[in-house]
Design an enzyme around this catalytic site. Structure first.
Site, PDB file in Angstrom:
ATOM      1  N   GLU A 355       0.831  -1.203   0.000  1.00  0.00           N
ATOM      2  CA  GLU A 355       0.000   0.000   0.000  1.00  0.00           C
ATOM      3  C   GLU A 355       0.865   1.253   0.000  1.00  0.00           C
ATOM      4  OE1 GLU A 355      -4.146   0.044   1.866  1.00  0.00           O
ATOM      5  OE2 GLU A 355      -3.014   1.315   3.252  1.00  0.00           O
ATOM      6  N   HIS A 386       6.767 -26.916   3.294  1.00  0.00           N
ATOM      7  CA  HIS A 386       5.934 -27.991   2.756  1.00  0.00           C
ATOM      8  C   HIS A 386       4.822 -27.445   1.871  1.00  0.00           C
ATOM      9  CE1 HIS A 386       7.801 -31.147   5.249  1.00  0.00           C
ATOM     10  NE2 HIS A 386       8.010 -30.141   6.089  1.00  0.00           N
ATOM     11  N   LYS A 514     -13.897   1.844  -3.780  1.00  0.00           N
ATOM     12  CA  LYS A 514     -14.876   2.341  -2.803  1.00  0.00           C
ATOM     13  C   LYS A 514     -15.955   3.168  -3.490  1.00  0.00           C
ATOM     14  CE  LYS A 514     -11.776   3.036   1.175  1.00  0.00           C
ATOM     15  NZ  LYS A 514     -11.258   4.121   2.051  1.00  0.00           N
TER      16      LYS A 514
END
EC number: 5.3.1.9
Length: 549
Positions: A355, A386, A514
């Protein structure tokens, strides 16, 4: 801060020429040429932290040229500008002063000619008093019962930092149970509330403006849940506190503004755990431990502000990151903590880095012609071994990695920690030095395999090595050492943004989605067909409407 295109500097051109000479050099060769390479390419901090950057594709000449880039882009002036309270977040006309929040020296830090430290100290004192009342049982719920559970409602920086720290420092927690709700998906708040008792639950609503959609949606759902039992709105004040600056909205919600903890516009969300946003940390760990967290960060701040670049840990790590991102074409960095309590550390700095430096416009307003922020990801070891280490070892992507581990475990069970750390050491060694075809064939022969078996399988067992890593070894994970480690990464991110001529402390990339969501939300209220978007978005919305019924 000067606005200098780094790719147009003489230092950048010198690095490009140097890269052409370095791109095929093996880490194994660098160690063979210098028996003291570890000593030459490692540094300690405060006798608490060792940073080993010797397993990188760098030489002293590489570092010299990278430091020249830092000088030519005037990094020292940028560092001074931040600590001096200059408005280096130009697009929002704000200073950037998370360092003031942990300024344990209490030296004056000025913004617009005003010392911010008295207000910082006042909020700290207010949080101390509040937390001691809650932790000590003096604060009672509406039926006179003490608080047992605390729910932090926030998103982004109002969630990731406190959640990461309370998990990382869980060995220090007190009797209060901490919960974090961030996602606007109703499942998150619903599942969190299921086992809780409204009479003994305290909510912290973390939103500077008290208008953040996700946070306020969850806060109102929490309030509704509480009032189903409490019945009377006057009881809200006993069970809700606000981390905000919007006193009017806080009061209208039913929260006593005496229980509103403020912070300032010079505190960026992803750098806010040191502020009132850290109240959940204080309630979980106690104020003394929060102070130690601040002290560790402050010690790293002083190191960053005053240490010459050649020994400055955030600067060193930042320069090495630029080297891989811009010259080797590495697009990602993995953060791999070998400590289960640190399981949210990579996610925290995924936001912190991506960000901050995920920008494609420079400080002059022009498109960049170089790489800026990398993709950050990671999981705790040994789980990652793994899962995805296969690609790091033998894949076609170059993935520089930071390995982080404490020398001492909070849970010294049997030989668990020795086994964990043996993997930590082994992975960086394997990534750096690999395994040659000759060694593979010798192992097959020693195991009695036939020449045909060797020929058939050996190519797949070769490890090229030459995969770069940094190793960060801590004495142990304490509030102090964690504070220093977080600040190390914060200042690394700042350094890269300063050199790369981008604005690190805004985040306009989160805004467009937004805006569009606010436009789409009313369109979802009816069952009518939508045709106001592109065909894909129309199709998705209309199928959603058909299926939700």
């Amino acid at each position: 801060m000067k606005n200098i295109n780094p790719s147009q500097t003489a230092a950048w051109q010198a690095l490009q020429t140097h890269f052409d000479a370095m791109k095929d050099v093996k880490i194994s060769e660098l160690f063979a040429q210098d028996s003291d390479r570890f000593a030459h390419f490692s540094a300690t901090f405060d006798d608490q932290m060792l940073v080993d950057y010797s397993k990188n594709r760098i030489t002293a000449e590489t570092m010299g040229k990278l430091h020249a880039l830092a000088r030519e882009t005037d990094l020292p002036a940028a560092i001074h500008a931040m600590f001096a309270g200059e408005k280096i977040n130009r697009t929002e006309d704000r200073a950037v002063l998370h360092v003031a929040l942990r300024n344990r020296s209490n030296t004056p830090i000025l913004v617009d000619g005003k010392d911010v430290m008295p207000e910082v100290n006042a909020v700290l004192a207010k949080m101390k008093d509040f937390s001691e009342r809650v932790i000590g049982g003096e604060w009672k719920g509406y039926t006179g019962k003490t608080i047992t559970d605390v729910v932090n409602i926030g998103i982004g920086g109002s969630d990731l930092g406190p959640f990461m720290v309370t998990e990382a420092l869980k060995p220090y927690k007190n009797h209060l149970n901490m919960h974090f709700v961030s996602n606007v998906d109703g499942t998150h708040i619903a599942e969190t509330l299921k086992p809780l008792n409204p009479e003994t639950t305290l909510f912290l609503v973390a939103s500077k403006t008290f208008t953040t959609q996700e946070t306020m949606t969850n806060a109102h759902s929490a309030r509704d849940w509480f009032l189903k039992t409490a019945q009377d709105e006057k009881h809200v004040a006993k069970h809700f506190a606000a981390l905000s600056t919007n006193a009017k909205a806080v009061g209208e919600f039913g929260i006593d503004t005496n229980n509103m903890f403020e912070f300032w516009d010079w505190v960026g969300g992803r750098y806010s755990l040191w502020s009132a946003i850290g109240l959940s940390i204080i309630l979980s760990l106690g104020f003394d431990n929060f102070e130690k967290l601040l002290s560790g960060a402050h010690a790293m701040d002083k190191h960053f502000a005053s240490t010459p670049a050649e020994k400055n840990l955030p600067v060193l790590l930042a320069l090495i990151g630029i080297w891989y991102n811009n010259f080797f074409g590495a697009e990602t960095e993995a953060i791999l903590p070998y400590d289960q309590y640190m399981h949210r550390f990579a996610a925290y700095f995924q936001q912190g880095n991506m960000e901050s430096n995920g920008k494609s416009t420079d400080r002059n307003g022009n498109p960049v012609d170089y790489q800026t922020g990398p993709i950050i990801w990671g999981e705790p070891g040994t789980n990652g071994q793994h899962a995805f280490y296969q690609l790091i070892h033998q894949g076609t992507k170059l993935v520089p990695c930071d390995f982080i581990a404490p020398a001492t475990s909070h849970n010294p069970l049997s030989d668990h920690h020795s086994k964990l750390l043996s993997n930590f050491f082994a992975q960086t060694e394997a990534l750096a030095f690999g395994k040659s075809r000759e060694v593979v064939e010798a192992e097959f022969t020693a195991a009695g395999k036939s020449a045909k078996e060797v020929e058939h399988v050996a190519p797949f067992k070769v490890f090229e090595g030459n995969r770069p890593t940094n190793s960060i070894l801590l004495r142990d994970i304490t509030p102090y050492s964690l504070g220093a480690l977080i600040a190390l990464y914060e200042h690394k991110i700042f350094t890269q943004g300063a050199i790369l001529n981008i604005f690190t402390f805004d985040q306009w990339g989160v805004e467009l989605g937004k805006q569009l969501a606010n436009r789409i939300l009313p369109e979802l209220e009816s069952d009518s067909t939508i045709d106001s978007h592109d065909s894909s978005t129309n199709g998705l919305i209309n199928r959603f409407k058909a299926w939700r019924n």
